[in-house]
Every structure is written in C-alpha cells, then in structure tokens.
Design a protein around this motif. Sequence first.
Motif, PDB file in Angstrom:
ATOM      1  N   ASN A 173       4.599  -3.136  -3.164  1.00  0.00           N
ATOM      2  CA  ASN A 173       4.474  -3.571  -4.558  1.00  0.00           C
ATOM      3  C   ASN A 173       3.059  -3.329  -5.070  1.00  0.00           C
ATOM      4  OD1 ASN A 173       3.528  -5.609  -2.751  1.00  0.00           O
ATOM      5  ND2 ASN A 173       3.520  -7.080  -4.431  1.00  0.00           N
ATOM      6  N   GLY A 174       2.239  -2.688  -4.232  1.00  0.00           N
ATOM      7  CA  GLY A 174       0.886  -2.307  -4.628  1.00  0.00           C
ATOM      8  C   GLY A 174       0.809  -0.812  -4.856  1.00  0.00           C
ATOM      9  N   THR A 175      -0.219  -0.199  -4.291  1.00  0.00           N
ATOM     10  CA  THR A 175      -0.401   1.243  -4.438  1.00  0.00           C
ATOM     11  C   THR A 175      -0.776   1.834  -3.078  1.00  0.00           C
ATOM     12  OG1 THR A 175      -2.747   0.943  -5.013  1.00  0.00           O
ATOM     13  CG2 THR A 175      -1.168   1.054  -6.842  1.00  0.00           C
ATOM     14  N   PHE A 176      -0.893   3.159  -3.034  1.00  0.00           N
ATOM     15  CA  PHE A 176      -1.293   3.866  -1.830  1.00  0.00           C
ATOM     16  C   PHE A 176      -2.626   4.553  -2.074  1.00  0.00           C
ATOM     17  CE2 PHE A 176       3.259   3.507  -1.421  1.00  0.00           C
ATOM     18  CZ  PHE A 176       3.471   3.325  -0.059  1.00  0.00           C
ATOM     19  N   THR A 177      -3.387   4.709  -1.017  1.00  0.00           N
ATOM     20  CA  THR A 177      -4.594   5.518  -1.142  1.00  0.00           C
ATOM     21  C   THR A 177      -4.185   6.980  -1.329  1.00  0.00           C
ATOM     22  OG1 THR A 177      -4.775   5.940   1.241  1.00  0.00           O
ATOM     23  CG2 THR A 177      -5.839   3.937   0.387  1.00  0.00           C
ATOM     24  N   ARG A 178      -5.084   7.748  -1.879  1.00  0.00           N
ATOM     25  CA  ARG A 178      -4.780   9.162  -2.105  1.00  0.00           C
ATOM     26  C   ARG A 178      -4.503   9.873  -0.786  1.00  0.00           C
ATOM     27  NH1 ARG A 178      -8.787  12.106  -6.095  1.00  0.00           N
ATOM     28  NH2 ARG A 178      -7.900  10.391  -7.339  1.00  0.00           N
ATOM     29  N   ASP A 179      -5.255   9.550   0.243  1.00  0.00           N
ATOM     30  CA  ASP A 179      -5.038  10.169   1.549  1.00  0.00           C
ATOM     31  C   ASP A 179      -3.663   9.827   2.105  1.00  0.00           C
ATOM     32  OD1 ASP A 179      -7.510  11.361   1.518  1.00  0.00           O
ATOM     33  OD2 ASP A 179      -8.494   9.797   2.721  1.00  0.00           O
ATOM     34  N   GLY A 188       6.383  14.298   5.822  1.00  0.00           N
ATOM     35  CA  GLY A 188       7.758  13.836   5.664  1.00  0.00           C
ATOM     36  C   GLY A 188       7.946  12.340   5.642  1.00  0.00           C
ATOM     37  N   VAL A 189       6.914  11.584   5.272  1.00  0.00           N
ATOM     38  CA  VAL A 189       7.052  10.141   5.108  1.00  0.00           C
ATOM     39  C   VAL A 189       7.013   9.835   3.612  1.00  0.00           C
ATOM     40  CG1 VAL A 189       6.119   7.868   5.629  1.00  0.00           C
ATOM     41  CG2 VAL A 189       5.941   9.712   7.321  1.00  0.00           C
ATOM     42  N   HIS A 190       8.140   9.411   3.061  1.00  0.00           N
ATOM     43  CA  HIS A 190       8.217   9.126   1.629  1.00  0.00           C
ATOM     44  C   HIS A 190       7.479   7.831   1.312  1.00  0.00           C
ATOM     45  CE1 HIS A 190      11.297  12.237   0.951  1.00  0.00           C
ATOM     46  NE2 HIS A 190      11.773  11.873   2.125  1.00  0.00           N
ATOM     47  N   TRP A 191       6.975   7.736   0.108  1.00  0.00           N
ATOM     48  CA  TRP A 191       6.288   6.526  -0.307  1.00  0.00           C
ATOM     49  C   TRP A 191       6.805   6.054  -1.665  1.00  0.00           C
ATOM     50  CZ3 TRP A 191       3.784   7.492  -4.874  1.00  0.00           C
ATOM     51  CH2 TRP A 191       3.400   8.820  -5.135  1.00  0.00           C
ATOM     52  N   VAL A 192       6.885   4.737  -1.793  1.00  0.00           N
ATOM     53  CA  VAL A 192       7.306   4.102  -3.048  1.00  0.00           C
ATOM     54  C   VAL A 192       6.224   3.107  -3.429  1.00  0.00           C
ATOM     55  CG1 VAL A 192       9.028   2.634  -4.173  1.00  0.00           C
ATOM     56  CG2 VAL A 192       9.764   4.380  -2.525  1.00  0.00           C
ATOM     57  N   ASP A 193       5.471   3.464  -4.456  1.00  0.00           N
ATOM     58  CA  ASP A 193       4.411   2.573  -4.921  1.00  0.00           C
ATOM     59  C   ASP A 193       4.961   1.640  -6.007  1.00  0.00           C
ATOM     60  OD1 ASP A 193       4.748   4.271  -7.050  1.00  0.00           O
ATOM     61  OD2 ASP A 193       2.668   4.975  -7.122  1.00  0.00           O
TER      62      ASP A 193
END
Length: 224
Positions: A173-179, A188-193
């Motif tokens: 429910n937050g965000t991801f770093t750019r890296d 191949g690891v999907h992310w949902v911010d």
Amino acid sequence: MRRPRVRLRRPRGAVEVVSACVVGAAVLVLAVRMVIRAATVLMDAWPVVLVLAVLAGGLAAWHITRSISARRRATERLATLRITVAELDVMDDRAFEEALGSLLVRDGWQARRVGGRGDQAADVLGEHAHLGRLVVQAKHTTVGGKVDSRVMYEVKGTAGPVHRARHAVVVTNGTFTRDAMRWGERHGVHWVDRERLRCWAATGVALHELLGLTARRGRFSRAA
C-alpha cells in the motif's frame, strides 16, 4: 484378589445337550417375539413415525437450502468486492493479507492465506485454471513507505523453487524504490504499488489483467 475366570464348556451327555437346546430355543423365541412386538408398535404408530420423518426431511432440506443461499449471497458479494486504499491502510498485516486473498477470489482465483512465521516470502497463494499458480508477498506499510530490492530478491528465490509458482507478485500500500521496480521487471517479479493497488482493489480490475499475466512455461512468468 484376582477374580477367577469363567470358562464355558461344551455340554456333556444327552441331558446337558437337551437343556442347551431348550435354552437356545427359548432365547430365539424371545428374540422373535421382541421383533414382532417392535414391528407391531411401529405399525400402530406409523402416522407419528411418518410425521417425524417428514419433519426431519423438511428440516434437513431447510438447512441445505439456507446453506446454499448463504454461499450464493457470499459469492455475489465477493464478485462485487471493492476495497479502498484508505481501508487497506488501516488494516494490520494479517487483515491486509486476507484482503488480498479475497480480491484474488473475486478475480476467479482459488486463494488462501499462508503468511506467517516461516512463510518463505509468500503471504497468499493463488491457483487459476488457465494461469497456473501465483504467489503474493504482501508488504503493508505506513503511507509513503517504500519497499526495496531486498524483497524482490527473496520472492525471486522462493516463488519457483519452493512454491512452484508461475507468477510472483509483491503488493504494497506504499511505493517501491526505483531499483526494486527495475529489478522486478528485469527478473520477472511483478509489483503492485499504491496506484496499482487502487486500480485492483477499488475499481475492480482483475490483477491478472492489470499485470498482463499469462500462463507460460517455466517456473514463473516474466513481467509483461
């Protein structure tokens, strides 16, 4: 004091044989009379028995109908499930994981929460008839919190070898770093911010549509 054992022996002599036959015949006659008596009582009381049987059958049918209706209502509610990001923000870790599982079920997955101690980077597992298995790592954080690349490494290392998943997703429910985003897309690891989570949870877009998941060969699919 030890009690002596009672042992039965075979009748000896004609008198004992006749006596045993008489006793056996008497027992048989008594058993037959008891059966006839029970049958007579049942025949005399058949209206009561019939009423009780009808009532029992009606009660069972009512319970079955009620259970089916409850499952149908639950399915209908789940099909229209919408959760705002604000609602997700105030949840604890467990409730957040359970909410993600419910959203997957809404999207047509068979999902179950597996998060906890020793979960090996998997909080929710999903199974889809056409898309295969999906593993979700949930990262509930404070608003503005960021998920770094370390989480991506962990999920990458267990999704296929441990959980036999085709798809790996990290949801926050937050965000991801750019890296972290770059590494996930590359491996191949999907992310949902937070923004993607809003689209998935609040607007009703299915997760596999949002991420473009497809059933591909291999341990788990690469990012679309």
